[in-house]
Enzyme design. Structure first.
Site, PDB file in Angstrom:
ATOM      1  N   CYS A   2      -7.099  37.464  12.474  1.00  0.00           N
ATOM      2  CA  CYS A   2      -7.316  38.843  12.946  1.00  0.00           C
ATOM      3  C   CYS A   2      -6.818  39.812  11.875  1.00  0.00           C
ATOM      4  O   CYS A   2      -6.118  39.428  10.952  1.00  0.00           O
ATOM      5  CB  CYS A   2      -6.539  39.074  14.228  1.00  0.00           C
ATOM      6  SG  CYS A   2      -6.928  37.886  15.515  1.00  0.00           S
ATOM      7  N   ARG A  27     -11.889  40.062   8.475  1.00  0.00           N
ATOM      8  CA  ARG A  27     -11.010  39.008   9.042  1.00  0.00           C
ATOM      9  C   ARG A  27     -11.398  38.680  10.470  1.00  0.00           C
ATOM     10  O   ARG A  27     -10.935  37.673  11.023  1.00  0.00           O
ATOM     11  CB  ARG A  27      -9.553  39.480   8.999  1.00  0.00           C
ATOM     12  CG  ARG A  27      -8.975  39.685   7.612  1.00  0.00           C
ATOM     13  CD  ARG A  27      -7.593  40.293   7.684  1.00  0.00           C
ATOM     14  NE  ARG A  27      -6.648  39.383   8.287  1.00  0.00           N
ATOM     15  CZ  ARG A  27      -5.941  38.488   7.596  1.00  0.00           C
ATOM     16  NH1 ARG A  27      -6.086  38.413   6.292  1.00  0.00           N
ATOM     17  NH2 ARG A  27      -5.110  37.674   8.200  1.00  0.00           N
ATOM     18  N   TRP A  73     -10.271  38.130  15.887  1.00  0.00           N
ATOM     19  CA  TRP A  73     -11.077  36.898  15.801  1.00  0.00           C
ATOM     20  C   TRP A  73     -10.509  36.017  16.906  1.00  0.00           C
ATOM     21  O   TRP A  73      -9.382  35.541  16.822  1.00  0.00           O
ATOM     22  CB  TRP A  73     -10.915  36.236  14.442  1.00  0.00           C
ATOM     23  CG  TRP A  73     -11.615  34.922  14.349  1.00  0.00           C
ATOM     24  CD1 TRP A  73     -11.076  33.682  14.517  1.00  0.00           C
ATOM     25  CD2 TRP A  73     -12.998  34.693  14.108  1.00  0.00           C
ATOM     26  NE1 TRP A  73     -12.028  32.704  14.397  1.00  0.00           N
ATOM     27  CE2 TRP A  73     -13.214  33.296  14.140  1.00  0.00           C
ATOM     28  CE3 TRP A  73     -14.077  35.515  13.869  1.00  0.00           C
ATOM     29  CZ2 TRP A  73     -14.473  32.724  13.933  1.00  0.00           C
ATOM     30  CZ3 TRP A  73     -15.329  34.949  13.660  1.00  0.00           C
ATOM     31  CH2 TRP A  73     -15.509  33.581  13.696  1.00  0.00           C
ATOM     32  N   ASN A  99      -1.687  38.273  15.356  1.00  0.00           N
ATOM     33  CA  ASN A  99      -2.627  37.393  14.654  1.00  0.00           C
ATOM     34  C   ASN A  99      -1.973  36.027  14.628  1.00  0.00           C
ATOM     35  O   ASN A  99      -0.838  35.884  14.184  1.00  0.00           O
ATOM     36  CB  ASN A  99      -2.869  37.891  13.216  1.00  0.00           C
ATOM     37  CG  ASN A  99      -3.743  36.911  12.438  1.00  0.00           C
ATOM     38  OD1 ASN A  99      -4.524  36.172  13.029  1.00  0.00           O
ATOM     39  ND2 ASN A  99      -3.590  36.871  11.121  1.00  0.00           N
ATOM     40  N   GLY A 100      -2.652  35.008  15.137  1.00  0.00           N
ATOM     41  CA  GLY A 100      -2.091  33.656  15.107  1.00  0.00           C
ATOM     42  C   GLY A 100      -2.325  32.965  16.441  1.00  0.00           C
ATOM     43  O   GLY A 100      -3.140  33.393  17.250  1.00  0.00           O
ATOM     44  N   GLU A 485     -24.801  17.179   2.059  1.00  0.00           N
ATOM     45  CA  GLU A 485     -24.148  18.494   2.141  1.00  0.00           C
ATOM     46  C   GLU A 485     -24.019  19.113   0.755  1.00  0.00           C
ATOM     47  O   GLU A 485     -24.273  20.291   0.557  1.00  0.00           O
ATOM     48  CB  GLU A 485     -22.787  18.346   2.817  1.00  0.00           C
ATOM     49  CG  GLU A 485     -21.915  19.585   2.839  1.00  0.00           C
ATOM     50  CD  GLU A 485     -22.547  20.792   3.550  1.00  0.00           C
ATOM     51  OE1 GLU A 485     -23.591  20.629   4.202  1.00  0.00           O
ATOM     52  OE2 GLU A 485     -21.999  21.902   3.425  1.00  0.00           O
ATOM     53  N   LYS A 489     -25.631  22.674  -0.395  1.00  0.00           N
ATOM     54  CA  LYS A 489     -24.831  23.761  -0.991  1.00  0.00           C
ATOM     55  C   LYS A 489     -25.478  24.236  -2.289  1.00  0.00           C
ATOM     56  O   LYS A 489     -25.639  25.417  -2.531  1.00  0.00           O
ATOM     57  CB  LYS A 489     -23.399  23.278  -1.288  1.00  0.00           C
ATOM     58  CG  LYS A 489     -22.474  23.138  -0.119  1.00  0.00           C
ATOM     59  CD  LYS A 489     -21.991  24.422   0.500  1.00  0.00           C
ATOM     60  CE  LYS A 489     -22.778  24.907   1.655  1.00  0.00           C
ATOM     61  NZ  LYS A 489     -22.992  24.136   2.826  1.00  0.00           N
ATOM     62  N   GLU A 492     -28.942  26.052  -1.737  1.00  0.00           N
ATOM     63  CA  GLU A 492     -28.972  27.318  -0.985  1.00  0.00           C
ATOM     64  C   GLU A 492     -28.305  28.468  -1.719  1.00  0.00           C
ATOM     65  O   GLU A 492     -28.575  29.623  -1.418  1.00  0.00           O
ATOM     66  CB  GLU A 492     -28.378  27.164   0.410  1.00  0.00           C
ATOM     67  CG  GLU A 492     -26.895  26.917   0.482  1.00  0.00           C
ATOM     68  CD  GLU A 492     -26.384  26.935   1.920  1.00  0.00           C
ATOM     69  OE1 GLU A 492     -26.843  27.740   2.734  1.00  0.00           O
ATOM     70  OE2 GLU A 492     -25.518  26.098   2.223  1.00  0.00           O
ATOM     71  N   HIS A 508     -35.970   2.685  -3.826  1.00  0.00           N
ATOM     72  CA  HIS A 508     -37.164   2.787  -2.962  1.00  0.00           C
ATOM     73  C   HIS A 508     -37.962   4.050  -3.267  1.00  0.00           C
ATOM     74  O   HIS A 508     -38.635   4.589  -2.399  1.00  0.00           O
ATOM     75  CB  HIS A 508     -36.729   2.769  -1.486  1.00  0.00           C
ATOM     76  CG  HIS A 508     -36.001   1.532  -1.101  1.00  0.00           C
ATOM     77  ND1 HIS A 508     -36.620   0.296  -0.957  1.00  0.00           N
ATOM     78  CD2 HIS A 508     -34.677   1.315  -0.907  1.00  0.00           C
ATOM     79  CE1 HIS A 508     -35.717  -0.614  -0.656  1.00  0.00           C
ATOM     80  NE2 HIS A 508     -34.527  -0.036  -0.610  1.00  0.00           N
ATOM     81  N   LYS A 607     -26.344  34.362   7.710  1.00  0.00           N
ATOM     82  CA  LYS A 607     -25.169  33.569   8.035  1.00  0.00           C
ATOM     83  C   LYS A 607     -25.374  32.803   9.338  1.00  0.00           C
ATOM     84  O   LYS A 607     -24.970  31.680   9.484  1.00  0.00           O
ATOM     85  CB  LYS A 607     -23.925  34.457   8.170  1.00  0.00           C
ATOM     86  CG  LYS A 607     -22.643  33.695   8.472  1.00  0.00           C
ATOM     87  CD  LYS A 607     -22.343  32.618   7.439  1.00  0.00           C
ATOM     88  CE  LYS A 607     -21.204  31.714   7.843  1.00  0.00           C
ATOM     89  NZ  LYS A 607     -21.150  30.521   6.941  1.00  0.00           N
TER      90      LYS A 607
HETATM   91  C1  AGP Z   1     -24.878  26.016   5.663  1.00  0.00           C
HETATM   92  O1  AGP Z   1     -24.310  26.308   4.398  1.00  0.00           O
HETATM   93  C2  AGP Z   1     -25.938  27.003   6.047  1.00  0.00           C
HETATM   94  N1  AGP Z   1     -25.449  28.325   6.039  1.00  0.00           N
HETATM   95  C3  AGP Z   1     -26.675  26.614   7.322  1.00  0.00           C
HETATM   96  O2  AGP Z   1     -27.251  25.351   7.089  1.00  0.00           O
HETATM   97  C4  AGP Z   1     -25.820  26.500   8.612  1.00  0.00           C
HETATM   98  O3  AGP Z   1     -24.973  25.393   8.533  1.00  0.00           O
HETATM   99  C5  AGP Z   1     -26.774  26.315   9.794  1.00  0.00           C
HETATM  100  O4  AGP Z   1     -27.600  27.471   9.890  1.00  0.00           O
HETATM  101  C6  AGP Z   1     -26.057  26.092  11.117  1.00  0.00           C
HETATM  102  O5  AGP Z   1     -25.285  27.223  11.441  1.00  0.00           O
HETATM  103  P1  AGP Z   1     -24.192  27.087  12.616  1.00  0.00           P
HETATM  104  O6  AGP Z   1     -23.193  26.064  12.181  1.00  0.00           O
HETATM  105  O7  AGP Z   1     -23.603  28.455  12.723  1.00  0.00           O
HETATM  106  O8  AGP Z   1     -24.896  26.663  13.855  1.00  0.00           O
END
Ligand code: AGP
Length: 612
Positions: A2, A27, A73, A99-100, A485, A489, A492, A508, A607
């Site tokens: 927070c 935050r 938060w 906060n905590g 993963e 990263k 994207e 394969h 996001k």
């Molecule tokens: C991950 O780096 C991406 N931003 C995206 O794949 C994300 O993980 C996905 O949209 C799922 O989001 P969520 O965890 O908020 O459900």
């Protein structure tokens, strides 16, 4: 996490507080509130962003010259007006922001209820505030002394600001494991969760240490005391950071800050859930449905993107440790299939934002089919969290960077604890393995910190990878999802096409791609498949591919063949993703930075994908 801001001086406090909250909104942004002191006390608080609070207050004339502000938060109690801070104590005189996490708030709440205290919110904060009032009433103590007594009773992390409207010339603050900064102006004093809301007023600050209390007195100045009530000589520092840097804690991007927050966020996820000294793991939400989990015939893990990758690791964990069949589903596929969901199934939804449309829709799709729905979510009170029958929050704090990093390790940490707990409950792991794995998991935060030290080496490797337009990521077992993963990263945030594969899949098809223009990142920390991975690396080298190998300390054989070897600490194999993912996060960050990409807001992405 927070945002906290406080002021006492000779200027109207409200403009200073609201500006400070805007600086701290990164935050947390579930709700916001301010309290002003002088001729009584006023409190204004509202669900939503700081702008909602401003609209709520409108153009009221607020001239008080002391006060506090908070942007939340949520950790306990969903985001709404009642759970928003500041909170007011039963007698209406004390006001507090926090906060905590107060881990033992339930026990304290019961004891205070027996003494006749009542509570309007679901928060741990309100419980703590009335504990202060109880000490004031019982022991006739000053606010600072009552706070000190109350702090001796709590278990958890806190950054607290509290005031008493019967003495508006004093504001008191205290911290333990959640940061607090005091700003030293000319006959005016400031408080902030970090220096962000302070630097526009003064560059002279005191960073409170753990268990210290700060008394900001309009007439007497600032007094710092330790937990034994001994006055400390304040260490005043002059800071030169610019405001925009401060929001990112001095990092160039939120993503890099969040990568470096992981020792703390993984530790926060384990707090109150894993006890290495006594040797236990427990998750309240799972305990509540213990019988269902114990007798479940199947667990279905559903998520999108990075959360789906966390689910893949969950599959290895639950099947390895709890011997329960697991299926991992892309939520977007689950929602449109006609899945066979039975009574006794458990569907675990994994989501950082708790608002991903595909995941939400998948849950709604299966909800009525008899399965128990469990949430592994970061955002408290989010739509997915509210739709589930029970769940565990990962406590990673707001994740601002679009590319998920600390939420991923928070999800995997939670799933690791869940699999350990279930394995113990189902008797599928021995007591000695259970104990060994708890110790190994407890060490992960410090080992992540150790792993982050490879950053300079990663920067050099990134400089050699920046020109490539393709890349392969390979891994086996627990590290196969890490390969996926790592590839996600990279693609994207740097826009380099990257694919993750099980290392054994190379022959394969993908091996046709290997030549001197194809860098291959091999996640090779596995003890169990070391020789096989070594063969895969030799196959790549035989075709002139460049190999970047992520290995556990001491993997000498691989070092003879790989072009770059990133050595990280060794841990129990089930928890190796929590360490092996760190170099892939750093690698994608530094490549994207070198390519001049917008790391925190990559093109075409959001996001939280709240639309289909
Ligand atoms: C991950 O780096 C991406 N931003 C995206 O794949 C994300 O993980 C996905 O949209 C799922 O989001 P969520 O965890 O908020 O459900």
């Amino acid at each position: 996490m927070c945002g906290i801001v406080g002021y006492i001086g000779d200027r109207p406090a409200y403009p200073i507080l609201i500006q400070g909250l805007k600086q701290l909104e990164y935050r947390g942004y579930d709700s916001a509130g301010v309290s002003l002191l002088g001729e009584g006390m006023s409190v204004f608080k509202k669900k939503g962003k700081v702008s909602e609070l401003e609209n709520h207050i409108g153009n009221k004339k607020l001239l008080a010259t002391a006060g506090m502000g908070h942007t939340r938060w949520a950790t306990h109690g969903e985001p709404n007006d009642i759970n928003a801070h500041p909170h007011v104590s039963n007698n209406g005189h004390l006001v507090l922001i926090h906060n905590g996490i107060i881990e033992n708030y339930a026990v304290l709440r019961e004891a205070l209820t027996r003494e006749g205290y009542t509570f309007t919110s679901e928060t741990d904060t309100e419980v703590f505030l009335n504990l202060i009032e109880a000490y004031q009433n019982k022991e006739k103590l000053s606010l600072a002394d009552a706070l000190s007594m109350a702090l001796s009773q709590v278990v958890g992390a806190y950054a607290i600001v509290v005031a008493d409207d019967r003495n508006p010339d004093v504001i008191v603050a205290a911290r333990k494991q959640s940061p607090l900064v005091v700003g030293m102006g000319n006959d005016e004093y400031f408080i902030g969760s970090d220096a962000t809301p302070i630097v526009r007023h003064t560059n002279k600050v005191i960073y409170l240490k753990d268990n210290e209390i700060a008394i900001l007195d309009r007439n007497e100045g600032v007094t710092i005391k330790d937990s034994k009530n001994v006055v400390q000589k304040p260490h005043i520092e002059e800071i030169s950071l610019r405001i925009e840097e401060l929001e990112k804690g001095g990092y160039e991007h939120f993503m890099l800050k969040e990568i470096h927050q992981q020792p703390q966020t993984v530790s926060d996820c384990m707090r109150g859930r894993l006890n290495n000294q006594e040797g236990w793991v427990k998750l309240g939400g799972m305990e509540e449905y213990g019988g269902l989990f114990e007798n479940a015939e199947r667990i279905i893990l559903a998520g999108c993107g990075t959360s789906w990758h966390a689910g893949l690791i969950g599959e290895y964990l639950f099947e390895d440790l709890a011997r329960i069949p697991v299926e991992v589903e892309y939520a977007s596929e689950l929602r449109y299939r006609n899945p066979v969901i039975r009574e006794g199934d458990i569907v675990m939804a994994i989501s950082q934002s708790g608002e991903t449309a595909d995941t939400l829709a998948a849950l709604e799709h299966v909800k009525g089919k008899g399965a128990m729905i469990y949430g592994v979510v970061n955002a408290v009170g989010s739509s997915i969290a509210r739709l589930t029958d029970a769940g565990s929050y990962i406590h990673s704090g707001p994740e601002i960077g679009v590319a998920s990093t600390k939420a991923f390790t928070g999800q995997v940490t939670l799933l690791s604890m869940a699999a350990l707990w279930l394995g113990k409950r189902r008797g599928t792991i021995s007591s000695s393995r259970y104990r060994t794995l708890i110790s190994a998991l407890a060490r992960i935060p410090e080992q992540i910190a150790e792993t982050l030290k490879v950053e300079d080496q990663i920067k050099y490797i990134a400089s050699e990878m920046t020109a490539y337009n393709n890349s392969l990521y390979l891994g086996r077992g627990y590290n196969f999802p890490v390969a996926l993963e790592g590839a996600l990263k990279l693609k994207e945030i740097s826009y380099i096409h990257a694919e993750g594969y099980p290392a054994a899949e190379m022959k394969h098809g993908p091996i046709a791609l290997i030549d001197e223009n194809m860098p291959v990142v091999v996640v090779a920390t596995n003890q169990s498949a070391y020789d096989k991975i070594l063969n895969n690396i030799q196959e790549v080298k035989a075709r002139k591919g460049t190999v970047i190998a992520i290995v556990s300390n001491g993997a000498k054989e691989i070092s003879k063949f790989a072009d770059h070897v990133i050595e990280i600490p060794e841990t129990a194999e089930p928890f190796s993703p929590l360490l092996s993912v760190i170099p892939t996060q750093l690698l994608s960050y530094h490549i994207a930075s070198l390519r001049g990409c917008n790391v925190d807001q990559p093109r075409n992405l959001a996001k939280s994908v709240t639309v289909e």
